[in-house]
Write a protein that holds these residues in place. Sequence first.
Motif, PDB file in Angstrom:
ATOM      1  N   ARG A   1       0.807  -1.220   0.000  1.00  0.00           N
ATOM      2  CA  ARG A   1       0.000   0.000   0.000  1.00  0.00           C
ATOM      3  C   ARG A   1       0.844   1.275   0.000  1.00  0.00           C
ATOM      4  N   LEU A   2       2.138   1.128   0.146  1.00  0.00           N
ATOM      5  CA  LEU A   2       2.996   2.306   0.138  1.00  0.00           C
ATOM      6  C   LEU A   2       3.130   2.856  -1.282  1.00  0.00           C
ATOM      7  N   GLY A   3       3.509   4.113  -1.380  1.00  0.00           N
ATOM      8  CA  GLY A   3       3.741   4.710  -2.686  1.00  0.00           C
ATOM      9  C   GLY A   3       5.030   4.204  -3.311  1.00  0.00           C
ATOM     10  N   PHE A   4       5.233   4.549  -4.576  1.00  0.00           N
ATOM     11  CA  PHE A   4       6.385   4.054  -5.318  1.00  0.00           C
ATOM     12  C   PHE A   4       7.698   4.496  -4.675  1.00  0.00           C
ATOM     13  N   CYS A   5       7.845   5.758  -4.344  1.00  0.00           N
ATOM     14  CA  CYS A   5       9.095   6.264  -3.773  1.00  0.00           C
ATOM     15  C   CYS A   5       9.425   5.614  -2.429  1.00  0.00           C
ATOM     16  N   PRO A   6       8.473   5.515  -1.481  1.00  0.00           N
ATOM     17  CA  PRO A   6       8.783   4.800  -0.241  1.00  0.00           C
ATOM     18  C   PRO A   6       9.161   3.343  -0.478  1.00  0.00           C
ATOM     19  N   GLN A   7       8.528   2.716  -1.485  1.00  0.00           N
ATOM     20  CA  GLN A   7       8.879   1.328  -1.792  1.00  0.00           C
ATOM     21  C   GLN A   7      10.309   1.221  -2.309  1.00  0.00           C
ATOM     22  N   VAL A   8      10.735   2.192  -3.113  1.00  0.00           N
ATOM     23  CA  VAL A   8      12.113   2.192  -3.607  1.00  0.00           C
ATOM     24  C   VAL A   8      13.091   2.318  -2.442  1.00  0.00           C
ATOM     25  N   VAL A   9      12.809   3.247  -1.533  1.00  0.00           N
ATOM     26  CA  VAL A   9      13.693   3.459  -0.384  1.00  0.00           C
ATOM     27  C   VAL A   9      13.742   2.210   0.495  1.00  0.00           C
ATOM     28  N   LEU A  10      12.583   1.631   0.771  1.00  0.00           N
ATOM     29  CA  LEU A  10      12.544   0.435   1.619  1.00  0.00           C
ATOM     30  C   LEU A  10      13.233  -0.749   0.947  1.00  0.00           C
ATOM     31  N   TYR A  11      13.079  -0.849  -0.371  1.00  0.00           N
ATOM     32  CA  TYR A  11      13.768  -1.935  -1.074  1.00  0.00           C
ATOM     33  C   TYR A  11      15.280  -1.773  -0.962  1.00  0.00           C
TER      34      TYR A  11
END
Length: 317
Positions: free
Chosen positions: A102-112
């Motif tokens: 459910r996170l946005g694309f940018c937070p997903q990139v950072v978390l990845y």
Amino acid sequence: MSVIAAILAHLSAPTWAALRNTVVLALIFTLLPRLANVCNRTPAWWRKPDLSTDLCWAVVPKFLYRITQTVLLVSGIVVCYGIHDPDDIATFLTEGHGPLVRLGFCPQVVLYLLGSDLLMYFTHRLFHGHRLWPFHAVHHSSRHVEWISATRTHPLDAVLHGGLPDVVMLLLGIPLEVLIWILPFNIGSSAAVHANLDWRFGPLRYVLASPVFHRWHHTSASRGGSSNFAGTFAFIDLVFGTFYMPADQHPDAYGLDDPDFPAGFVGQILHSFLSHRNRAADAAGERHPRSEVQHAADTRIADPHAVNTGALAGEGP
């Protein structure tokens, strides 16, 4: 089979793509040493004595590695989420499914980036242990560390150290789109930290992994070989007390202190399995006593950070 084929179409870089990436990186890291200071005064990367071995590692195992990664991912989807339908598995990959979806694309990139590098930090340390070292020794076997040395990774090392963190992040809900989008960065940064460049990144040296930071990792344990396990974020090593990058020194000796370690691609694959089997048998007390020469050879490769006295910068193998 259709599901596997569809996943491979997204996950795998075919052999031609590996060749393309190698050519592009070769151009970049041929130019950079001409524009920036180098870390060690050694021959250019295309004059490496073991260049043919690096090229084989750059291309040959890639498809096998991606197939294994795909099997791990599909197995994880079935076991963790009980999803069996091929269409649902395809939806899982394209849209994500898990706590991070459910996170946005940018937070997903950072978390990845953060999550995968943290996982790789710990798997990297495991591969420096006694049991898994024979497989990781392949990566440390190059006496002339260059950008193309990043490709020298045993299939088992590539799957468990490189592929497993990606699988975990996908299972947590990071969409495949994020991995595909960030793939060029991962490939480029992996090559860059192995490049022969005198880059420390100034005040960011405690945040990001630099070429000098990682080249210390390819030295002996008495220097920096038991440090700098993170691939992207140097602060992970700071947190766990494994950061090492003296300001007034340069790393200058690489490789293994094992004269029997094969120089060729096929020999390195076989040697890692044989060494692992022999030491497992020794631990179980199943082997006959060995000669002093055999024992010395096993000791050299059993020590992940034995000092390589014959691999000083500028010397031949």
